[in-house]
Design a protein around this motif. Structure first.
Motif, mmCIF file in Angstrom:
data_model
loop_
_atom_site.group_PDB
_atom_site.id
_atom_site.type_symbol
_atom_site.label_atom_id
_atom_site.label_comp_id
_atom_site.label_asym_id
_atom_site.label_seq_id
_atom_site.Cartn_x
_atom_site.Cartn_y
_atom_site.Cartn_z
ATOM 1 N N TYR A 62 53.872 3.785 66.879
ATOM 2 C CA TYR A 62 52.946 4.893 67.075
ATOM 3 C C TYR A 62 53.011 5.974 66.003
ATOM 4 O O TYR A 62 51.998 6.583 65.670
ATOM 5 C CB TYR A 62 53.173 5.516 68.456
ATOM 6 C CG TYR A 62 52.767 4.593 69.578
ATOM 7 C CD1 TYR A 62 51.438 4.464 69.951
ATOM 8 C CD2 TYR A 62 53.716 3.825 70.250
ATOM 9 C CE1 TYR A 62 51.055 3.607 70.961
ATOM 10 C CE2 TYR A 62 53.342 2.958 71.272
ATOM 11 C CZ TYR A 62 52.012 2.850 71.632
ATOM 12 O OH TYR A 62 51.635 1.989 72.629
ATOM 13 N N TRP A 92 53.842 15.439 75.723
ATOM 14 C CA TRP A 92 52.565 14.730 75.763
ATOM 15 C C TRP A 92 51.382 15.622 75.395
ATOM 16 O O TRP A 92 50.319 15.135 75.058
ATOM 17 C CB TRP A 92 52.377 14.049 77.118
ATOM 18 C CG TRP A 92 52.874 12.633 77.081
ATOM 19 C CD1 TRP A 92 52.501 11.649 76.211
ATOM 20 C CD2 TRP A 92 53.857 12.032 77.924
ATOM 21 N NE1 TRP A 92 53.192 10.483 76.455
ATOM 22 C CE2 TRP A 92 54.020 10.687 77.506
ATOM 23 C CE3 TRP A 92 54.611 12.492 79.000
ATOM 24 C CZ2 TRP A 92 54.897 9.806 78.128
ATOM 25 C CZ3 TRP A 92 55.479 11.612 79.613
ATOM 26 C CH2 TRP A 92 55.618 10.291 79.175
ATOM 27 N N SER A 95 50.510 14.757 71.883
ATOM 28 C CA SER A 95 50.054 13.409 71.581
ATOM 29 C C SER A 95 48.536 13.334 71.493
ATOM 30 O O SER A 95 47.824 13.848 72.356
ATOM 31 C CB SER A 95 50.555 12.437 72.653
ATOM 32 O OG SER A 95 50.011 11.147 72.447
ATOM 33 N N THR A 98 47.492 9.718 73.804
ATOM 34 C CA THR A 98 47.645 9.661 75.259
ATOM 35 C C THR A 98 46.650 10.619 75.893
ATOM 36 O O THR A 98 46.813 11.840 75.796
ATOM 37 C CB THR A 98 49.068 10.046 75.693
ATOM 38 O OG1 THR A 98 50.009 9.216 75.010
ATOM 39 C CG2 THR A 98 49.237 9.872 77.189
ATOM 40 N N ARG A 103 48.490 11.486 81.426
ATOM 41 C CA ARG A 103 49.755 12.186 81.198
ATOM 42 C C ARG A 103 50.525 12.420 82.484
ATOM 43 O O ARG A 103 51.741 12.217 82.546
ATOM 44 C CB ARG A 103 49.503 13.504 80.472
ATOM 45 C CG ARG A 103 49.058 13.310 79.020
ATOM 46 C CD ARG A 103 48.682 14.622 78.365
ATOM 47 N NE ARG A 103 48.051 14.380 77.071
ATOM 48 C CZ ARG A 103 47.472 15.317 76.336
ATOM 49 N NH1 ARG A 103 47.450 16.578 76.772
ATOM 50 N NH2 ARG A 103 46.913 15.017 75.175
ATOM 51 N N PHE A 106 52.198 9.278 83.620
ATOM 52 C CA PHE A 106 53.376 8.929 82.838
ATOM 53 C C PHE A 106 54.572 9.808 83.211
ATOM 54 O O PHE A 106 55.708 9.328 83.314
ATOM 55 C CB PHE A 106 53.078 9.059 81.346
ATOM 56 C CG PHE A 106 52.127 8.015 80.823
ATOM 57 C CD1 PHE A 106 51.837 6.877 81.550
ATOM 58 C CD2 PHE A 106 51.502 8.180 79.591
ATOM 59 C CE1 PHE A 106 50.966 5.915 81.076
ATOM 60 C CE2 PHE A 106 50.636 7.218 79.092
ATOM 61 C CZ PHE A 106 50.360 6.079 79.843
ATOM 62 N N TYR A 246 50.085 0.751 81.722
ATOM 63 C CA TYR A 246 50.015 1.630 80.563
ATOM 64 C C TYR A 246 48.682 2.341 80.425
ATOM 65 O O TYR A 246 48.606 3.397 79.782
ATOM 66 C CB TYR A 246 50.348 0.842 79.297
ATOM 67 C CG TYR A 246 51.713 0.201 79.380
ATOM 68 C CD1 TYR A 246 52.849 0.980 79.516
ATOM 69 C CD2 TYR A 246 51.868 -1.183 79.352
ATOM 70 C CE1 TYR A 246 54.108 0.405 79.636
ATOM 71 C CE2 TYR A 246 53.114 -1.769 79.475
ATOM 72 C CZ TYR A 246 54.234 -0.971 79.616
ATOM 73 O OH TYR A 246 55.476 -1.544 79.747
ATOM 74 N N ALA A 270 42.110 5.633 75.109
ATOM 75 C CA ALA A 270 43.532 5.471 74.784
ATOM 76 C C ALA A 270 43.708 4.357 73.760
ATOM 77 O O ALA A 270 42.822 3.525 73.564
ATOM 78 C CB ALA A 270 44.339 5.161 76.043
#
Length: 346
Positions: A62, A92, A95, A98, A103, A106, A246, A270
């Motif tokens: 990533y 996050w 990011s 994402t 979020r 996760f 995911y 995503a």
């Protein structure tokens, strides 16, 4: 280059001072420097970042090396200031791959991680006496949920991850729990910086689907395992009938791989190009190249997790557990289960 020898690098975290390392490329002896390690045959230096050695041969999927360095420094700046949930929320927010819609999911998954670790401990039959067991390594230790549970059960527990930022973030979990942090090492799963026959147990959960080369990863696990050692893997099934964990979508794995990323971008905004879910046949084929005993089982769900699921999730879980008890359905469920408990021996 100044290659003055040290017993261990002066700037290394205390928990790492008794860990034996080799060059991840040639498996040769390393020279300890003030701020890292040096391999003479490879003419390669492995530096420390915040006290953690960086043995990576290539960057994580990533972020490149520089992006990871910058993100790691941001985490280090916040490490002493935020509890784990707040640090995760902050992380996050940085990011761009994402989406906001995922979020909270996760973060919730991370905070439930210690309960999922109980499932793993039950499968691998870890020692539970006061003296502790022997050596264990976790490949892809992420936010440290399994390590936090395992440290009291084993003589030595080591966590490795390809993302330096996640290793430092995981230190917050140990701080919050009031336990000593275990040794943490940044490296690629395909190139482990440890001598052969180092560990009694290797654990890898939700990692095999992100590595560049699953077969090489399993080969490295076999190399570093002792003769009677055990490798435990939990990985998501490409052909699961449940939602992809995911991206929270059904059926992604049934699409051709060339379509998956575009589909996920359309539905979730995503990035999915770094996810490579494997089928049951692919798992068995890759494992058989390094291990003589390959056992693939249906996963269980620990009661501590069930009580923390939503009503709908709990109904789904209970339906799965009911079907799992029916022996005549085992041959079907093993192909479509959300993930597997896989144990391997050399």
């Amino acid at each position: 280059m100044n290659t003055q020898r040290y017993k261990y690098p002066e700037e290394i975290l205390p928990s790492l001072r008794d860990v034996s390392f080799v060059c991840p490329l040639c498996h040769g002896e390393l020279v300890s420097l003030k701020n890292g390690f040096y391999c003479k045959p490879c003419a390669k230096k492995y530096r420390l970042h915040g006290g953690i050695p960086d043995f990576r041969v290539f960057p994580d999927p990533y972020l490149d090396y520089e992006q990871d360095r910058v993100r790691t420094n941001i985490i280090l700046d916040k490490l002493e200031k935020m509890a784990l949930p707040d640090l995760l929320e902050f992380y996050w927010s940085l990011s761009d791959v994402t989406p906001k819609s995922l979020r909270s999911k996760f973060i919730r998954s991370v905070m439930l991680g210690e309960y999922r670790a109980q499932n793993i401990l039950e499968v691998i039959g870890c020692p539970s006496d006061d003296t502790g067991g022997d050596t264990l390594i976790e490949i892809g230790s992420g936010t440290g949920n399994f390590l936090a549970v395992a440290v009291s059960r084993y003589r030595q527990v080591i966590g490795v991850d390809i993302a330096m930022r996640w290793l430092h973030l995981s230190r917050r979990r140990f701080m919050d729990l009031g336990i000593d942090e275990p040794p943490l090492v940044c490296c690629c799963a395909e190139y482990l910086p440890f001598p052969k026959n180092s560990f009694n147990t290797t654990v890898s959960s939700s990692t095999l689907e992100f590595v560049r080369d699953p077969t090489k990863t399993l080969s490295e696990c076999a190399r570093t395992l002792k003769k009677d050692g055990l490798l435990y893997i939990n990985t998501v099934n490409r052909y699961s009938i449940a939602r992809d964990p995911y991206v929270n979508l059904w059926g992604v794995g049934y699409l051709p791989r060339s379509w998956q990323n575009n589909y996920v971008r359309w539905r979730r905004q995503a990035d999915y190009k770094c996810v490579n879910l494997l089928s049951l046949n692919q798992i068995r084929s890759a494992a058989a190249k390094s291990f003589s005993i390959v056992s693939v089982g249906l996963p269980n769900l620990h009661n501590s997790i069930l009580t923390r699921l939503s009503t709908f999730e709990r109904l789904q879980a209970k339906a799965y557990l009911t079907l799992k008890k029916l022996a005549f359905l085992h041959g079907i469920l093993i192909w479509i289960t959300p993930h597997w408990d896989i144990t391997l021996r050399k």
